[in-house]
Design an enzyme around this catalytic site. Sequence first.
Site, PDB file in Angstrom:
ATOM      1  N   GLY A  82     -10.439  -8.896   3.009  1.00  0.00           N
ATOM      2  CA  GLY A  82      -9.391  -9.381   3.924  1.00  0.00           C
ATOM      3  C   GLY A  82      -9.448 -10.898   4.013  1.00  0.00           C
TER       4      GLY A  82
ATOM      5  N   ASP B  45     -15.040 -11.048  11.190  1.00  0.00           N
ATOM      6  CA  ASP B  45     -15.922 -10.083  11.859  1.00  0.00           C
ATOM      7  C   ASP B  45     -17.319 -10.641  12.139  1.00  0.00           C
ATOM      8  OD1 ASP B  45     -13.877  -8.247  11.729  1.00  0.00           O
ATOM      9  OD2 ASP B  45     -14.566  -7.385   9.842  1.00  0.00           O
TER      10      ASP B  45
ATOM     11  N   GLY C  63     -12.702  -5.402  14.155  1.00  0.00           N
ATOM     12  CA  GLY C  63     -14.150  -5.186  14.102  1.00  0.00           C
ATOM     13  C   GLY C  63     -14.443  -3.704  14.016  1.00  0.00           C
TER      14      GLY C  63
ATOM     15  N   TYR D  60      -3.156  -8.269  12.857  1.00  0.00           N
ATOM     16  CA  TYR D  60      -3.355  -9.293  11.825  1.00  0.00           C
ATOM     17  C   TYR D  60      -3.136 -10.717  12.307  1.00  0.00           C
ATOM     18  CZ  TYR D  60      -3.962  -5.343   8.888  1.00  0.00           C
ATOM     19  OH  TYR D  60      -4.469  -4.180   8.369  1.00  0.00           O
TER      20      TYR D  60
HETATM   21  O1  F6P Z   1     -11.437  -8.883   7.543  1.00  0.00           O
HETATM   22  C1  F6P Z   1     -12.105  -7.822   8.159  1.00  0.00           C
HETATM   23  C2  F6P Z   1     -11.141  -7.014   8.903  1.00  0.00           C
HETATM   24  O2  F6P Z   1     -10.461  -7.926   9.666  1.00  0.00           O
HETATM   25  C3  F6P Z   1     -11.659  -5.899   9.792  1.00  0.00           C
HETATM   26  O3  F6P Z   1     -12.032  -6.265  11.092  1.00  0.00           O
HETATM   27  C4  F6P Z   1     -10.494  -4.936   9.782  1.00  0.00           C
HETATM   28  O4  F6P Z   1     -10.919  -3.659  10.064  1.00  0.00           O
HETATM   29  C5  F6P Z   1     -10.021  -5.048   8.390  1.00  0.00           C
HETATM   30  O5  F6P Z   1     -10.239  -6.391   8.019  1.00  0.00           O
HETATM   31  C6  F6P Z   1      -8.613  -4.617   8.152  1.00  0.00           C
HETATM   32  O6  F6P Z   1      -8.078  -5.260   7.053  1.00  0.00           O
HETATM   33  P1  F6P Z   1      -7.142  -4.648   5.933  1.00  0.00           P
HETATM   34  O7  F6P Z   1      -6.067  -3.889   6.598  1.00  0.00           O
HETATM   35  O8  F6P Z   1      -6.667  -5.858   5.207  1.00  0.00           O
HETATM   36  O9  F6P Z   1      -7.960  -3.768   5.055  1.00  0.00           O
END
Ligand code: F6P
Length: 366
Positions: free
Chosen positions: A18, A145, A188, A290
């Site tokens: 992410g 995180d 998180g 997001y």
């Molecule tokens: O970058 C980590 C994070 O923000 C986590 O806290 C969250 O669960 C996850 O990414 C969700 O991201 P994506 O939908 O891009 O997989």
Amino acid sequence: MGNRYSVTKTFGILTAGGDCPGLNAAIRGVCRAAYDRYGMNIVGIANGYLGLIQENWRFLRPQDTYGILTRGGTILGASREKPFKDRKGESDSEIEGDRVQAIKDNYRKLNLDCLVVLGGNGTNTTGCLLAREGLNVLGLPKTIDNDIVGTDRTFGFHSALAIGTEAIDRLHSTAQSHSRVIVIELMGHKAGWLALYAGVAGGGDVILIPEIPYDIKAIGRHLEARAREGKSYSIVVVAEGALSTAEAAMDKKERKKYRAETVNPSIGYRVAREIGEETGMETRATVLGYVQRGGIPSASDRVLATALGTAAADLLAKGKYGRMVALIGDSIGSVDLSVPAEKVKNVPLDHYMLDTAQAVGTCLGV
Ligand code: F6P
């Protein structure tokens, strides 16, 4: 152009997992120092490990990093491609063939001396596994995180903390106007750093994190006691991976089924429903989502990302591979890539911030 000696002549750089604020600042830090001090050649790989599989890359020139310090996201693009899942038989990728082999072949085709990977736990784990396959790899710790073992902080965390805190501040006034309990869900999945810190910074009345399974009765008692003291509203901060004591006692399969049935559309809504049923109070839920990962990096993240980036360039110059650069105390250092690999840095149950939260009257769900 650089005039210092460098072991590394050419390296590839990618951002995976992410995204988060500070990635561009880190890319700039690595590339500027690598180019200006040491004259290295830089290959920017698109969309994480996917670009190295699909041969999607371009040479980066210094001007490619002009003006990116303050920009959110990543100029390289990101993906959650995990090439080693193939080998474990867990892959859901549509790409044919051995993806690890493709990465190794393209690394050699590009004549890379090292691959620099900017990412979270998954990215650094893949980096460590590639190092075991014989590639030279350096990692940088990024994630909102803040859950990477080996570094005292990740870049991205501070920016997300500011966004989470501002959201909690804003919810206070509307919760007060309507005498409601407002639940705010922050990111998180596995670690509660963001919810805990934003909760303390925003004065949350209840903070629920994955490390401390919650008892809805204890939350109800706390909110009712507040109401008796004349506090007509409350703010409940919930990490997306928060779970109840009943769930914590279940085995993995049972818990997955239970969550699929009850976490709808997300844990924040479930907690709001549970509080309503337990106390009869009027509740609302807000999921920040997001927004937490978007936008410009904070000053603190810019500084950390730049320092980690330039430190990575120094390791490249020395040929000190197989490391992840890290914030250790007040200094920038590095740890072996095996240190963060396949781990999550959870909030320890004796962490001072948990005691701090309780000392100002915040309920941690127990
Ligand atoms: O970058 C980590 C994070 O923000 C986590 O806290 C969250 O669960 C996850 O990414 C969700 O991201 P994506 O939908 O891009 O997989």
